[in-house]
Design a protein around this motif. Structure first.
Motif, PDB file in Angstrom:
ATOM      1  N   LYS A  70       0.854  -1.188   0.000  1.00 60.84           N
ATOM      2  CA  LYS A  70       0.000   0.000   0.000  1.00 60.84           C
ATOM      3  C   LYS A  70       0.896   1.247   0.000  1.00 60.84           C
ATOM      4  O   LYS A  70       1.984   1.218   0.586  1.00 60.84           O
ATOM      5  CB  LYS A  70      -0.908  -0.022   1.240  1.00 60.84           C
ATOM      6  N   PRO A  71       0.445   2.323  -0.642  1.00 58.34           N
ATOM      7  CA  PRO A  71       1.299   3.520  -0.727  1.00 58.34           C
ATOM      8  C   PRO A  71       1.778   3.980   0.652  1.00 58.34           C
ATOM      9  O   PRO A  71       2.910   4.435   0.802  1.00 58.34           O
ATOM     10  CB  PRO A  71       0.378   4.573  -1.358  1.00 58.34           C
ATOM     11  N   ALA A  96      -0.839   3.014  -6.023  1.00 60.62           N
ATOM     12  CA  ALA A  96      -1.638   4.170  -6.423  1.00 60.62           C
ATOM     13  C   ALA A  96      -0.920   5.448  -6.010  1.00 60.62           C
ATOM     14  O   ALA A  96      -0.345   5.533  -4.919  1.00 60.62           O
ATOM     15  CB  ALA A  96      -3.014   4.101  -5.768  1.00 60.62           C
ATOM     16  N   GLY A  97      -0.964   6.421  -6.891  1.00 60.03           N
ATOM     17  CA  GLY A  97      -0.564   7.782  -6.519  1.00 60.03           C
ATOM     18  C   GLY A  97       0.911   8.104  -6.623  1.00 60.03           C
ATOM     19  O   GLY A  97       1.279   9.130  -7.191  1.00 60.03           O
ATOM     20  N   ILE A  98       1.793   7.257  -6.113  1.00 55.86           N
ATOM     21  CA  ILE A  98       3.202   7.664  -5.954  1.00 55.86           C
ATOM     22  C   ILE A  98       3.881   7.839  -7.317  1.00 55.86           C
ATOM     23  O   ILE A  98       3.997   6.890  -8.097  1.00 55.86           O
ATOM     24  CB  ILE A  98       3.980   6.648  -5.099  1.00 55.86           C
ATOM     25  N   PRO A  99       4.302   9.070  -7.622  1.00 54.35           N
ATOM     26  CA  PRO A  99       4.875   9.353  -8.950  1.00 54.35           C
ATOM     27  C   PRO A  99       6.247   8.731  -9.153  1.00 54.35           C
ATOM     28  O   PRO A  99       6.976   8.485  -8.180  1.00 54.35           O
ATOM     29  CB  PRO A  99       4.987  10.883  -8.984  1.00 54.35           C
ATOM     30  N   ASP A 164      -3.217   8.923 -12.469  1.00 50.40           N
ATOM     31  CA  ASP A 164      -4.132   9.158 -11.346  1.00 50.40           C
ATOM     32  C   ASP A 164      -5.585   9.067 -11.818  1.00 50.40           C
ATOM     33  O   ASP A 164      -6.450   8.552 -11.103  1.00 50.40           O
ATOM     34  CB  ASP A 164      -3.840  10.517 -10.692  1.00 50.40           C
ATOM     35  N   ALA A 165      -5.842   9.564 -13.027  1.00 48.16           N
ATOM     36  CA  ALA A 165      -7.196   9.429 -13.600  1.00 48.16           C
ATOM     37  C   ALA A 165      -7.495   7.954 -13.897  1.00 48.16           C
ATOM     38  O   ALA A 165      -8.620   7.485 -13.676  1.00 48.16           O
ATOM     39  CB  ALA A 165      -7.307  10.264 -14.870  1.00 48.16           C
ATOM     40  N   ARG A 258      -9.675   9.836  -8.112  1.00 45.67           N
ATOM     41  CA  ARG A 258      -8.505  10.430  -8.765  1.00 45.67           C
ATOM     42  C   ARG A 258      -7.777  11.382  -7.800  1.00 45.67           C
ATOM     43  O   ARG A 258      -6.556  11.337  -7.655  1.00 45.67           O
ATOM     44  CB  ARG A 258      -8.962  11.151 -10.039  1.00 45.67           C
ATOM     45  N   ASP A 259      -8.567  12.219  -7.117  1.00 44.47           N
ATOM     46  CA  ASP A 259      -7.966  13.205  -6.205  1.00 44.47           C
ATOM     47  C   ASP A 259      -7.244  12.514  -5.038  1.00 44.47           C
ATOM     48  O   ASP A 259      -6.214  12.974  -4.571  1.00 44.47           O
ATOM     49  CB  ASP A 259      -9.033  14.160  -5.677  1.00 44.47           C
ATOM     50  N   ARG A 260      -7.822  11.406  -4.577  1.00 45.02           N
ATOM     51  CA  ARG A 260      -7.187  10.666  -3.480  1.00 45.02           C
ATOM     52  C   ARG A 260      -5.845  10.077  -3.937  1.00 45.02           C
ATOM     53  O   ARG A 260      -4.882  10.046  -3.170  1.00 45.02           O
ATOM     54  CB  ARG A 260      -8.134   9.561  -2.989  1.00 45.02           C
ATOM     55  N   ALA A 261      -5.800   9.648  -5.195  1.00 46.12           N
ATOM     56  CA  ALA A 261      -4.526   9.130  -5.736  1.00 46.12           C
ATOM     57  C   ALA A 261      -3.468  10.237  -5.708  1.00 46.12           C
ATOM     58  O   ALA A 261      -2.323  10.005  -5.315  1.00 46.12           O
ATOM     59  CB  ALA A 261      -4.711   8.609  -7.158  1.00 46.12           C
ATOM     60  N   VAL A 262      -3.878  11.439  -6.083  1.00 45.88           N
ATOM     61  CA  VAL A 262      -2.934  12.572  -6.063  1.00 45.88           C
ATOM     62  C   VAL A 262      -2.461  12.820  -4.628  1.00 45.88           C
ATOM     63  O   VAL A 262      -1.277  13.025  -4.363  1.00 45.88           O
ATOM     64  CB  VAL A 262      -3.605  13.844  -6.654  1.00 45.88           C
TER      65      VAL A 262
END
Ligand SMILES: NC(=O)C1=CN([C@@H]2O[C@H](COP(=O)(O)OP(=O)(O)OC[C@H]3O[C@@H](n4cnc5c(N)ncnc54)[C@H](OP(=O)(O)O)[C@@H]3O)[C@@H](O)[C@H]2O)C=CC1
Ligand SMILES: O=C(O)[C@@H]1CCC=N1
Length: 266
Positions: A70-71, A96-99, A164-165, A258-262
């Motif tokens: 998990k992130p 999820a999320g981490i660039p 993220d989308a 999407r916003d939560r991923a960001v």
């Protein structure tokens, strides 16, 4: 080919099982790193691969490291992992999320691919989009694509920020589908069907509708119109959905994912 998977939960094992099924890796070359003792014991019993509970120098000998914790658990993983990475290894994150940039910085390592799969990968029917760090060569991108293809469909994104989308749309998407079906079944139960009859009515309807959508040359609006007779029952349902803003609510939910991923990247 040797692969290490760090975090062998739902998604990590969906990937592992597909790789095994398509002979992309042998079990003795699959290092499964799972911190959770109960899960680790199950994987041992299943002889799913070489199961260990900590990141160690064993990781230095693999070609590919998959990050599937998990992130929120990633910071402790990166601290341990960075000391064992060797030049030439490829790191594939499905978190999820981490660039990519953040993973590169935390590992002090350039060769990162970031992917977003979904749970139908368990059946080889997943949908995964992925993006790559500019430092990753074409052969490694192809390698990742081949591996992901064993879990379903793969699409390469030039623009990483779209991941993220993707997370909001197809990553979390299976849950929206199950949510819709659950609510339809509950409505059937409320109207007097027993749960199994309601489930049969709804699931067969969704299955048939999916295939109709895939084989028809009509648009989704036309398919809706073909069900909604003038002055009939479907119209009554669609009117209520409109009044309750069901469609907008669904879209807002997807944007929230999407916003939560960001947010998870922070
Ligand atoms: N589930 C899904 O539909 C999708 C998930 N993802 C991404 O995949 C990742 C994993 O998700 P999912 O499989 O659902 O999560 P799970 O919780 O099922 O799996 C993660 C596993 O990693 C273990 N773990 C935590 N820290 C470590 C560590 N340091 N070393 C080894 N193992 C560790 C966890 O143990 P414990 O439970 O004890 O913490 C858990 O068993 C997430 O980043 C998520 O964003 C992406 C697409 C879809
Ligand atoms: O809910 C989550 O955070 C993960 C990412 C996409 C699906 N599951």
């Amino acid at each position: 080919m040797k692969i290490a998977i760090i975090g062998c939960g739902n998604m990590g094992m969906a990937f592992a099982n597909s790789f095994i099924q398509y002979n992309l890796v042998k079990k003795e070359d699959l290092l499964l790193i799972e911190k959770n003792k109960e899960r680790g014991d199950i994987l041992q019993e299943q002889k799913a691969g070489v199961v260990v509970d900590t990141i160690s120098e064993k990781i230095s000998s693999v070609n590919l490291v998959i990050l599937s914790v998990k992130p929120q658990d990633y910071p402790s993983v990166s601290d341990e992992l960075k000391q064992y990475l060797r030049p030439g290894q490829l790191v594939l994150s499905i978190m999820a999320g981490i660039p990519i940039k953040k993973i590169q910085e935390s590992l002090s390592y350039p060769l990162i691919i970031r992917a977003m799969p979904n749970t139908p990968a368990l059946l080889g029917m997943g949908m995964t989009a992925f993006a790559s760090a500019p430092e990753v060569g074409l052969s490694d991108i192809r390698l990742a694509e081949n591996l992901i293809n064993s879990t379903g469909r793969a699409v390469f994104l030039e623009e990483e920020s779209l991941l993220d989308a993707v997370t909001g749309l197809s990553g979390s998407g299976p849950a929206y589908f199950f949510y819709l079906i659950k609510n339809m079944i509950d409505a059937g139960i409320a109207m007097g069907f027993d749960p199994s009859m309601s489930a049969l009515l709804v699931k067969q309807t969704m299955l048939g509708s999916y295939h109709l959508m895939q084989t028809s040359d009509k648009s989704l609006d036309e398919l809706i119109q073909a069900v909604a007779s003038k002055g009939g029952t479907t119209e009554a349902a669609l009117k209520t959905f409109g009044e309750k803003e069901v469609g907008q609510g669904l879209q807002k939910g997807i944007f929230a994912a999407r916003d939560r991923a960001v947010e998870l990247a922070k």
